[in-house]
Scaffold this motif. Structure first.
Motif, mmCIF file in Angstrom:
data_model
loop_
_atom_site.group_PDB
_atom_site.id
_atom_site.type_symbol
_atom_site.label_atom_id
_atom_site.label_comp_id
_atom_site.label_asym_id
_atom_site.label_seq_id
_atom_site.Cartn_x
_atom_site.Cartn_y
_atom_site.Cartn_z
ATOM 1 N N UNK A 129 0.846 -1.203 0.000
ATOM 2 C CA UNK A 129 0.000 0.000 0.000
ATOM 3 C C UNK A 129 0.876 1.246 0.000
ATOM 4 N N UNK A 130 2.003 1.184 0.708
ATOM 5 C CA UNK A 130 2.923 2.325 0.747
ATOM 6 C C UNK A 130 3.301 2.784 -0.650
ATOM 7 N N UNK A 131 3.687 1.832 -1.527
ATOM 8 C CA UNK A 131 4.144 2.250 -2.848
ATOM 9 C C UNK A 131 2.990 2.590 -3.783
ATOM 10 N N UNK A 132 1.826 1.960 -3.589
ATOM 11 C CA UNK A 132 0.673 2.329 -4.422
ATOM 12 C C UNK A 132 0.289 3.784 -4.164
ATOM 13 N N UNK A 133 0.198 4.152 -2.892
ATOM 14 C CA UNK A 133 -0.149 5.536 -2.549
ATOM 15 C C UNK A 133 0.927 6.492 -3.051
ATOM 16 N N UNK A 134 2.190 6.097 -2.939
ATOM 17 C CA UNK A 134 3.274 6.946 -3.428
ATOM 18 C C UNK A 134 3.144 7.199 -4.923
ATOM 19 N N UNK A 135 2.887 6.143 -5.689
ATOM 20 C CA UNK A 135 2.728 6.302 -7.135
ATOM 21 C C UNK A 135 1.536 7.193 -7.470
ATOM 22 N N UNK A 136 0.450 7.030 -6.738
ATOM 23 C CA UNK A 136 -0.739 7.840 -7.005
ATOM 24 C C UNK A 136 -0.510 9.310 -6.677
ATOM 25 N N UNK A 137 0.185 9.570 -5.590
ATOM 26 C CA UNK A 137 0.483 10.956 -5.243
ATOM 27 C C UNK A 137 1.391 11.599 -6.286
ATOM 28 N N UNK A 138 2.346 10.825 -6.797
ATOM 29 C CA UNK A 138 3.212 11.372 -7.844
ATOM 30 C C UNK A 138 2.408 11.615 -9.118
ATOM 31 N N UNK A 139 1.496 10.698 -9.443
ATOM 32 C CA UNK A 139 0.620 10.909 -10.602
ATOM 33 C C UNK A 139 -0.137 12.229 -10.453
ATOM 34 N N UNK A 140 -0.723 12.448 -9.282
ATOM 35 C CA UNK A 140 -1.487 13.679 -9.057
ATOM 36 C C UNK A 140 -0.603 14.911 -9.205
ATOM 37 N N UNK A 141 0.578 14.854 -8.609
ATOM 38 C CA UNK A 141 1.493 15.991 -8.675
ATOM 39 C C UNK A 141 1.829 16.331 -10.125
ATOM 40 N N UNK A 142 2.135 15.317 -10.926
ATOM 41 C CA UNK A 142 2.479 15.549 -12.330
ATOM 42 C C UNK A 142 1.269 16.009 -13.135
ATOM 43 N N UNK A 143 0.125 15.414 -12.869
ATOM 44 C CA UNK A 143 -1.098 15.828 -13.570
ATOM 45 C C UNK A 143 -1.421 17.287 -13.277
ATOM 46 N N UNK A 144 -1.378 17.656 -12.022
ATOM 47 C CA UNK A 144 -1.708 19.031 -11.639
ATOM 48 C C UNK A 144 -0.694 20.030 -12.190
ATOM 49 N N UNK A 145 0.591 19.694 -12.095
ATOM 50 C CA UNK A 145 1.621 20.642 -12.509
ATOM 51 C C UNK A 145 1.747 20.754 -14.027
ATOM 52 N N UNK A 146 1.629 19.639 -14.737
ATOM 53 C CA UNK A 146 1.889 19.660 -16.182
ATOM 54 C C UNK A 146 0.650 19.913 -17.034
ATOM 55 N N UNK A 147 -0.536 19.654 -16.490
ATOM 56 C CA UNK A 147 -1.750 19.834 -17.300
ATOM 57 C C UNK A 147 -2.704 20.873 -16.729
ATOM 58 N N UNK A 148 -2.543 21.214 -15.458
ATOM 59 C CA UNK A 148 -3.476 22.157 -14.834
ATOM 60 C C UNK A 148 -4.855 21.566 -14.642
ATOM 61 N N UNK A 149 -4.935 20.232 -14.606
ATOM 62 C CA UNK A 149 -6.235 19.561 -14.472
ATOM 63 C C UNK A 149 -6.258 18.663 -13.243
ATOM 64 N N UNK A 150 -7.461 18.299 -12.831
ATOM 65 C CA UNK A 150 -7.676 17.308 -11.783
ATOM 66 C C UNK A 150 -8.388 16.113 -12.395
ATOM 67 N N UNK A 151 -8.036 14.920 -11.961
ATOM 68 C CA UNK A 151 -8.642 13.693 -12.498
ATOM 69 C C UNK A 151 -10.071 13.531 -12.001
ATOM 70 N N UNK A 152 -10.273 13.630 -10.690
ATOM 71 C CA UNK A 152 -11.586 13.624 -10.035
ATOM 72 C C UNK A 152 -12.308 12.281 -10.116
#
Length: 284
Positions: free
Chosen positions: A139-162
C-alpha cells in the motif's frame, strides 16, 4: 499415467495464463492433456486442471468489473468497455489530450494505447484495485505512485482527475507501477466540475460537492481513500485502521492537503521515518 509434478507446480503457482504459456512453451491443449487426472497421477492434478481452465478463461474472455461508465471486461492485458458509449468516448478524449502534452515520465502512468473507441491494450500486465487487500508495504508504494501521478497531472496539465477509484487504477505488479484510466470527470483546476463518481460520492471532499470547483485537494483525498481501501477499510475513510496500522500512516490518510507537491513530499518523509526502504515482490 505420468506424474508431471513440475508442470503441476507451475500451474498452481501461476497468476496469469500468458506468463504461464510463455514459461512452459506449451499450448493450452498440451498443458491440459498433460495434467488432466485421466492422464496424470499427481494428487493435485484435479486442482491444477481447474486452475488452468480458470486462467485460460480469464485470459480469453476477461473478467467483469464496473466503473463510472458501466461494465467493462479485462484480462489484465486489455480493457473492453461495455457501458455508456458517450462516457467512454469522453474519457478517451480526455486521456488522449492529457497524454499528448505530458512528459515521458508522466506517461508511464498511462501504459496503454486505445485500439478502438471502446478498448485499450496494456503494455504491461495490470490488475484493477477492485476488491484487493494488500499488505502495508505494498500500500505504501501504491499511494506513493498515485500521489506522484497527481502531482504531475496538476503541474503539467493544470487539471484534476476527479475519478481516482479502485476501478480506475490498476497495479502493474512486475514493476511496482500503476496504470490510471477512467478520465471521465477530468476538469481544469478551479474550473467547473460537471460530473463525479456516483458510487464513490462519499470519497469527495465536502467543499467540492458544495462549490463544484476542481481542486488538487479532491484528487489527494481520493488517493488517501484508496490507501485505506487497500488496507481493508472498504469505506475508504480510514478511521477503522487506527488499531491495526502504523499511527503516523493513518494520521496521513486522515489529514487534508491542498497542494499535491507538498503532500507528496510530506508523505515520502513519513515513509522514511516509519518504514525500511526495500523492494518486496508483489505476487498477484
Amino acid at each position: 499415467m505420468t506424474d508431471n509434478s513440475g508442470l503441476i507446480a507451475q500451474v498452481l503457482q501461476a497468476i496469469d495464463y500468458q506468463v504461464l504459456a510463455e514459461s512452459t512453451a506449451m499450448t493450452y491443449r498440451d498443458m491440459l492433456k498433460a495434467i488432466h487426472p485421466d492422464k496424470c497421477s499427481h494428487p493435485s492434478a484435479q486442482e491444477a486442471t481447474k486452475r488452468l481452465i480458470e486462467l485460460f478463461r480469464h485470459f480469453g474472455n476477461g473478467s467483469v468489473f464496473t466503473d463510472d461508465s458501466g461494465k467493462f471486461l479485462t484480462n489484465n492485458h486489455w480493457v473492453l468497455f461495455q457501458g455508456d458509449k458517450q462516457a467512454v468516448a469522453q474519457a478517451k478524449r480526455n486521456q488522449e489530450e492529457v497524454a499528448v502534452a505530458a512528459p515521458k515520465h508522466f506517461r508511464r502512468y498511462m501504459p496503454y494505447s486505445w485500439d478502438a473507441d471502446d478498448s485499450f491494450l496494456l503494455s504491461q500486465r495490470a490488475v484493477p484495485l477492485v476488491n484487493l487487500t494488500l499488505p502495508q508495504e505494498h500500500v505504501n508504494w501504491v499511494v506513493s505512485r498515485l500521489l506522484e501521478f497527481c502531482m504531475l497531472l496538476h503541474r503539467h496539465t493544470g487539471c484534476a482527475h476527479l475519478g481516482l477509484t479502485p476501478a480506475q487504477v490498476m497495479l502493474v505488479p512486475e514493476t511496482h507501477g500503476i496504470a490510471v484510466a477512467g478520465f471521465y470527470h477530468l476538469a481544469a483546476l478551479s474550473g467547473k466540475v460537471r460530473t463525479i463518481s456516483g458510487a464513490y460520492r462519499h470519497w469527495y471532499p465536502g467543499q467540492l460537492l458544495r462549490d463544484k470547483k476542481a481542486t488538487e485537494n479532491a484528487d489527494l483525498e481520493m488517493v488517501k481513500r484508496i490507501g485505506a481501501y487497500l488496507l481493508g477499510d472498504r469505506s475508504g475513510l480510514g478511521t477503522a485502521l487506527r488499531k491495526t496500522q502504523p499511527r503516523e500512516f493513518v494520521d496521513f490518510l486522515l489529514s487534508s492537503d491542498d497542494d499535491s507537491l507538498v503532500c507528496y513530499e510530506k508523505y515520502r518523509e513519513m515513509l522514511d521515518r516509519n518504514f525500511p526502504s526495500q523492494f518486496i515482490h508483489l505476487n498477484i
